[in-house]
Design a protein around this motif. Structure first.
Motif, PDB file in Angstrom:
ATOM      1  N   ASN A  30       0.544  -1.111   0.339  1.00 60.39           N
ATOM      2  CA  ASN A  30       0.107  -0.158   0.245  1.00 60.39           C
ATOM      3  C   ASN A  30       0.697   1.187  -0.037  1.00 60.39           C
ATOM      4  OD1 ASN A  30      -2.687  -1.019   0.408  1.00 60.39           O
ATOM      5  ND2 ASN A  30      -1.841  -2.006   2.227  1.00 60.39           N
ATOM      6  N   ASN A  72      -4.069   5.588  -7.726  1.00 57.79           N
ATOM      7  CA  ASN A  72      -5.572   5.026  -6.566  1.00 57.79           C
ATOM      8  C   ASN A  72      -6.572   6.035  -7.468  1.00 57.79           C
ATOM      9  OD1 ASN A  72      -5.390   7.583  -5.561  1.00 57.79           O
ATOM     10  ND2 ASN A  72      -3.971   7.229  -3.689  1.00 57.79           N
ATOM     11  N   ARG A 108      -0.562  -3.500  -7.815  1.00 56.86           N
ATOM     12  CA  ARG A 108      -1.450  -3.700  -7.375  1.00 56.86           C
ATOM     13  C   ARG A 108      -3.351  -4.507  -8.260  1.00 56.86           C
ATOM     14  NH1 ARG A 108      -2.562  -1.195  -2.820  1.00 56.86           N
ATOM     15  NH2 ARG A 108      -3.899   0.886  -3.740  1.00 56.86           N
TER      16      ARG A 108
END
Length: 540
Positions: A30, A72, A108
């Motif tokens: 993350n 993101n 990811r």
């Protein structure tokens, strides 16, 4: 559940290290900085995840935060599609942005597509090889256990995940045909200062960015541009500088620019990096005394490379400030009822070694301000083609064309006289002897310095012209000075002109001049016919 009280000290320490590793791996999934540290364990402490060969500095954390927002979707949600970052050489930008980020990005979501471009194929493939190496490490599989590269895709410029995602690594100029990108990373599209000085290469980079890099993306894609600022007209300059002729207003509104200078000048950035204002962003590796020594030795180069603040040359004969104060930005700015002229520097040959010919179309307004028009012929041409361009530019418009005596008399005068007659396009032609280039250019330079010149910054050829003007010395030793020579003809021509009181009267005079030239030519043709008939009678 294991009874910890029954474990030996060694077993307990082992469990603690396993737990630390699991936590570090979870953090790495993350956090880009966490990932960068996890991928480079210290071989002297293989079981201690708190030890790493990756030295994450505060400026790396600023980069990582921006890249995380790119990954993101935060930037896209804010309307940002282009993330531009400038950072000096050897400050770790490529490691985090072009090696670690692509591997982390694919981990990811291994179904996504990523492309990376750099200044040539070899360098781009090196990045591809490095990204593949990271994704095949055991540490990577601890962070992203479900992500694997597809077997059989061993090429350095391409690899794919088992989930169907693809990565492609291309050099500047590569087509990228058939490839798509959810994220396109551009790392240093210009190699060095020599390339940066070439307008041809800067245009090549820009065209590649528009036609390849940006065309491979879609509405949900993000483009990151990471580079050292070699030149004010580089890719970041064109995207962010409103004074740049190529400035794309709509793209610029979707662009975020982060500049991290080697010496921090901004108080807010200094606080974010936890360094004093005036301090080095990486004191351990690049101490302030070293940076100051570089700055003193080459202030302009230091400003570009280390501070992300490239500046144009001040100019020798023509000064940048005077030139840029003379810009006009659209055809709507042109004056009404002007007096129109032409000037040129002619090299009538299409040989590859010949100089270029430059033909300029210009006018004077009622306030005696000189306006260069956006039409300019600047190329290698033979004499007949050059004459046709002169005629087409001046037709029904020019009062006078100004050129160098030797060029006109030796090369094009017969062609020009003939084409005027054939087309019915007449204007006077004034020529000047070849003199010292600096002396010949004095009049135009004086007018420019007085604010009496306007130049079309939006013209396709203007950027090339401005660069030549800033390099011009007037010594006669300049490698390229054809445009400046054409400007010199303007200055020399203006010294001959007397401003008329009424543009309408001037137009009338032009018609009268053209009519008298036609009449004179008709008389000349009649005289030739009479002489021919007399000769014919005398021959019987």
């Amino acid at each position: 559940m294991t009874d910890l009280s029954k474990l030996t000290r060694a077993e307990l320490e082992h469990k603690i290290k396993v737990g630390q590793r699991l936590l570090a791996a979870k953090k790495a999934a993350n956090s880009l900085i966490g990932f960068s540290r996890f991928m480079e364990p210290d071989p002297n402490f293989p079981d201690d995840v708190t030890k790493s060969l990756y030295s994450d500095q505060p400026h790396h954390k600023v980069l990582a935060e921006a890249l995380e927002k790119a990954e993101n979707g935060t930037l896209l949600a804010q309307g940002i599609r282009f993330l531009c970052v400038s950072l000096g050489p050897q400050k770790g930008k490529s490691q985090i942005c072009s090696r670690n980020f692509p591997a982390w990005y694919m981990g990811r979501d291994p179904k996504r597509n990523l492309m990376l471009g750099s200044y040539n194929d070899d360098f781009a493939r090196e990045f591809g090889d490095d990204v593949r190496t990271i994704m095949e490490k055991p540490e990577y599989h601890q962070v992203f256990p479900m992500v694997r590269l597809r077997k059989g895709t061993k090429a350095k410029d391409h690899c794919a995940t088992e989930a169907g995602g693809k990565m492609n690594f291309v050099g500047r100029g590569g087509s990228g045909t058939g490839k798509s990108a959810d994220c396109f990373v551009i790392d240093d599209p210009i190699k060095n200062a020599e390339e940066a000085e070439s307008l041809t290469i800067r245009n090549m980079v820009w065209n590649w960015f528009l036609k390849v890099a940006d065309s491979r993306t879609h509405g949900g894609s993000i483009v990151t541009i990471i580079q050292t600022r070699w030149h004010e007209d580089d890719l970041i300059g064109r995207l962010t500088d409103k004074t740049n002729p190529h400035y794309p207003e709509k793209m610029a509104k979707m662009t975020m620019y982060i500049n991290i200078p080697s010496i921090v000048e901004d108080e807010q950035l200094a606080k974010a990096l936890n360094v004093p204002v005036g301090g080095s962003i990486w004191e351990e590796k690049f101490p302030l005394w070293l940076l100051e020594m570089k700055r003193d030795a080459d202030p302009r180069g230091f400003g570009a490379l280390e501070m992300g603040r490239p500046t144009p040359p001040e100019g020798d004969y023509y000064k940048v400030q005077q030139i840029r104060q003379s810009y006009y930005r659209s055809m709507d700015a042109l004056p009404k009822n002007p007096r129109c002229y032409g000037s040129g520097d002619l090299a009538v040959s299409d040989s590859i070694t010949a100089d270029d010919s430059v033909l300029l179309d210009w006018m004077l307004d009622e306030h005696d301000v000189l306006w260069l028009l956006p039409v300019c012929h600047w190329s290698k041409k033979k004499a007949d083609a050059t004459v046709d361009e002169i005629i087409n530019l001046g037709k029904n418009k020019w009062m006078t064309f100004f050129g160098e005596k030797g060029q006109i008399d030796r090369a094009i005068r017969p062609f020009l006289d003939k084409r005027m007659t054939e087309t019915g396009c007449y204007f006077s032609v004034e020529t000047f002897a070849n003199v010292n280039k600096g002396q010949a250019s004095l009049s135009f330079r004086g007018r420019l310095n007085q604010g009496k010149v306007r130049v079309p910054v939006f013209a396709e050829w203007w950027q090339r012209a401005e660069e030549q003007m800033l390099k011009f010395t007037g010594s006669g030793a300049d490698r390229e000075d054809d445009f400046c020579d054409a400007l010199a003809r303007i200055g020399q021509g203006l010294q001959l002109q007397v401003r008329g009181d009424n543009p309408g009267e001037i137009k009338s005079n032009v018609i009268q001049i053209a009519g008298s030239m036609k009449w004179a030519y008709a008389q000349y043709q009649n005289q030739k016919s009479v002489a021919k008939r007399k000769a014919a009678r005398g021959s019987f």
